[in-house]
Motif scaffolding. Structure first.
Motif, PDB file in Angstrom:
ATOM      1  N   PHE A 146       2.249   1.656  -3.428  1.00 47.37           N
ATOM      2  CA  PHE A 146       1.214   2.060  -4.380  1.00 47.37           C
ATOM      3  C   PHE A 146       0.837   3.529  -4.244  1.00 47.37           C
ATOM      4  N   LEU A 147       1.394   4.221  -3.260  1.00 49.89           N
ATOM      5  CA  LEU A 147       1.221   5.670  -3.210  1.00 49.89           C
ATOM      6  C   LEU A 147       1.963   6.347  -4.355  1.00 49.89           C
ATOM      7  N   SER A 159     -15.403  -0.455   0.916  1.00 45.15           N
ATOM      8  CA  SER A 159     -14.269  -0.027   0.079  1.00 45.15           C
ATOM      9  C   SER A 159     -14.709   0.145  -1.373  1.00 45.15           C
ATOM     10  N   GLU A 175      -5.999   3.054  -3.129  1.00 44.79           N
ATOM     11  CA  GLU A 175      -5.766   2.135  -2.016  1.00 44.79           C
ATOM     12  C   GLU A 175      -7.006   1.288  -1.740  1.00 44.79           C
ATOM     13  N   TRP A 234      -7.075  -1.439  -4.215  1.00 46.57           N
ATOM     14  CA  TRP A 234      -6.132  -2.501  -3.854  1.00 46.57           C
ATOM     15  C   TRP A 234      -6.739  -3.398  -2.786  1.00 46.57           C
ATOM     16  N   MET A 255       0.827  -1.208   0.000  1.00 40.38           N
ATOM     17  CA  MET A 255       0.000   0.000   0.000  1.00 40.38           C
ATOM     18  C   MET A 255       0.859   1.255   0.000  1.00 40.38           C
ATOM     19  N   TYR A 256       1.991   1.213   0.696  1.00 44.23           N
ATOM     20  CA  TYR A 256       2.893   2.364   0.678  1.00 44.23           C
ATOM     21  C   TYR A 256       3.517   2.527  -0.706  1.00 44.23           C
ATOM     22  N   TRP A 264      -5.584   8.907  -4.414  1.00 43.88           N
ATOM     23  CA  TRP A 264      -4.826   7.911  -3.645  1.00 43.88           C
ATOM     24  C   TRP A 264      -5.760   7.103  -2.748  1.00 43.88           C
TER      25      TRP A 264
END
Length: 530
Positions: free
Chosen positions: A24-25, A393, A442, A445, A21-22, A438
């Motif tokens: 994918f930022l 989500s 996320e 994801w 996840m980081y 973002w």
């Protein structure tokens, strides 16, 4: 469960999830900015206007910061396959490793080469030559995403590979099926379009910041105009291509689809879509539902004449697949005892597609062949992913997608009328919208990865079997280390990006040069009047 109660599997999942996840930022912004830079430089080459060259170099500086952070975080993820997911790497390395290797050889080295030429080739290459470099850089970023998503798509829909009882591993049987996996292709176009939206929102928001402060107006208005046009096309593409992703999910991951919908009972045709509701997993129902008729059927089946299976019926189907999987497991045990057992090999070949379902029982008892009916039912229910996180989500992500279309449509209308800087209300909305792509990325994801649990490879390998033989203490130590290191990187990245934006193009690139030819003298422009 508290953090102290987490086992090796949960800790390894948490570590990889946080790392991914980081990472994918940075990926979506890289994808979006790369293409926007190529578009801006194309205009520069066609018009010869100096302002477009400055735009490319300014946004390119922000692209470079983001790209460096993306590389630093991406490398760590690949090492985790060996450190935390050793059995996964052993079992499917022949398949999963191929697209990752190609990504490194074809895309990453291409990116590394052309990003150097992009930054240091302005005075060494012709205009057309540098433009070619910029487009090749954009192509390389997309190729990198393609091969990564081919690997990930195979985990969601494992085609083109078969289990070899002699090596006890999955092996590639059809490389073209692996590459043209419909799930991978749908994920690629959807993810790339989402990256384009992220880049467009970023450019629009920063441009809005400048226009609100009446700074760098010429660059800001042109940048916002490009972002509006590109962003509107990308936002519309996300919706269209997201529909294709929904169809492939309905075809290949029906449990994920049912969980996203919090749909416990099979929905008869024409299946309706739940726009809003409150899922209650204990009662196995969704309260206060607001439905859109026919929509789910059109998304999941491309028809209004087919039903969409609910969780309870899918669990019954899984029970049946577990029983067939036990036949495959029994045949495999006989092959281990006697490699020449032709009947066992024939039986395994006929039932090997269900072998992974029998492995679900390993979490309940080691001697899976002695599993009771109750244990088979329990294993079948373990294939239901978390309902509420997926339900919310997905809906927040879709809501943000609609917001992006409205945002860019408004920007496009204002830009086409030459009034992109006229509405301070719109400029504030554009600026405040900066983090939203973002958030959407996320959440997407989470939908993709949490939705396939308990599988690390859909129908082939349960997640709990994929981890390395390491202690929880070792995973805790590396998890804490990653969190500390990535937090420091996040601070550095944020400081560098904010500092570059605050500096603006004049302090970053130096005073603008007067334009020649048909271009308007730069001294008459707002940027020169500051």
């Amino acid at each position: 469960m508290t953090f102290a109660d987490l086992d090796v599997v949960s800790l390894s999942r948490l570590q990889f999830g946080l790392t991914a996840m980081y990472h994918f930022l940075f990926v979506p912004l890289t994808l979006g900015l790369a293409v926007l830079l190529a578009i801006m430089e194309t205009v520069y080459v066609m018009t010869g206007r100096e302002i477009w060259r400055r735009m490319v170099k300014f946004w390119g500086a922000l692209f470079g910061i983001n790209f460096a952070m993306g590389v630093a975080t991406g490398v760590t993820m690949e090492f985790q396959f060996g450190t935390n997911w050793a059995y996964y790497s052993h079992y499917v390395g022949d398949v999963f490793g191929a697209p990752l290797a190609i990504e490194g050889l074809m895309a990453f080295f291409l990116e590394a080469t052309f990003i150097g030429l992009f930054f240091f080739g302005w005075e060494r290459l012709s205009k057309v030559g540098h433009l070619a470099v910029t487009w090749l850089l954009a192509l390389a970023t997309n190729l990198s995403a393609l091969w990564i998503l081919i690997a990930n798509g195979w985990m969601q829909n494992p085609v083109g590979a078969t289990f070899n009882p002699d090596t006890m591993r999955m092996e590639v049987s059809d490389f073209s099926a692996l590459i043209f996996n419909p799930v991978a292709q749908a994920k690629f176009v959807h993810t790339v379009s989402a990256g384009y939206v992220t880049g467009a929102v970023f450019v629009l928001a920063v441009s809005a910041f400048y226009m609100l402060r009446l700074r760098h107006m010429e660059l800001a208005k042109r940048s916002a105009t490009v972002a509006a046009s590109f962003g509107l096309a990308a936002a519309l593409s996300v919706v269209v291509l997201g529909d294709e992703s929904g169809y492939t999910t309905g075809e290949n991951q029906r449990m994920k689809l049912a969980a996203i919908e919090a749909m416990w009972k099979t929905e008869p045709a024409p299946a309706s879509f739940t726009l809003f509701g409150i899922p209650d997993a204990e009662a196995r129902e969704t309260r206060y539902e607001v439905r859109i008729p026919w929509m789910l059927g059109l998304i999941a089946t491309r028809s209004i004449s087919k039903e969409v299976a609910g969780i309870e019926d899918l669990v019954k189907d899984v029970e049946l697949r577990i029983r067939f999987g036990l036949m495959a497991y029994e045949a495999l045990e006989k092959i281990k005892a006697d490699r020449t057992d032709a009947m066992a090999r024939a039986k395994l070949e006929a039932t090997s597609a269900e072998l992974g379902y029998a492995l679900l029982l390993k979490k309940i008892r080691p001697d899976v062949l002695n599993a009771t009916d109750a244990e088979i039912t329990r294993a079948a229910w373990s294939t239901v992913p978390p309902i509420s996180p997926l339900f919310w989500s997905f809906r927040i992500m879709v809501g943000l997608g609609v917001f992006f279309i409205a945002l860019f449509a408004t920007a496009f209308v204002l830009a086409s009328r030459g009034r992109i800087d006229a509405s301070r209300t719109f400029l504030w909305v554009a600026l405040l919208a900066l983090p939203t792509p973002w958030v959407a990325a996320e959440l997407g994801w989470i939908v993709a990865e949490v939705g396939r649990q308990p599988w690390v490879i859909e129908g082939v390998m349960p997640t709990f079997l994929a981890v390395s033989s390491v202690s929880a203490g070792n995973v805790w130590a590396t998890l804490i280390g990653f969190v500390a290191f990535y937090s420091a990187l996040a601070v550095v990245d944020l400081v560098l990006m904010v500092k570059t934006i605050r500096m603006g193009p004049d302090r970053l690139l130096g005073p603008a040069r007067p334009e020649s030819g048909h271009g308007r003298p730069l001294s008459a422009s707002p940027i020169a009047a500051e």
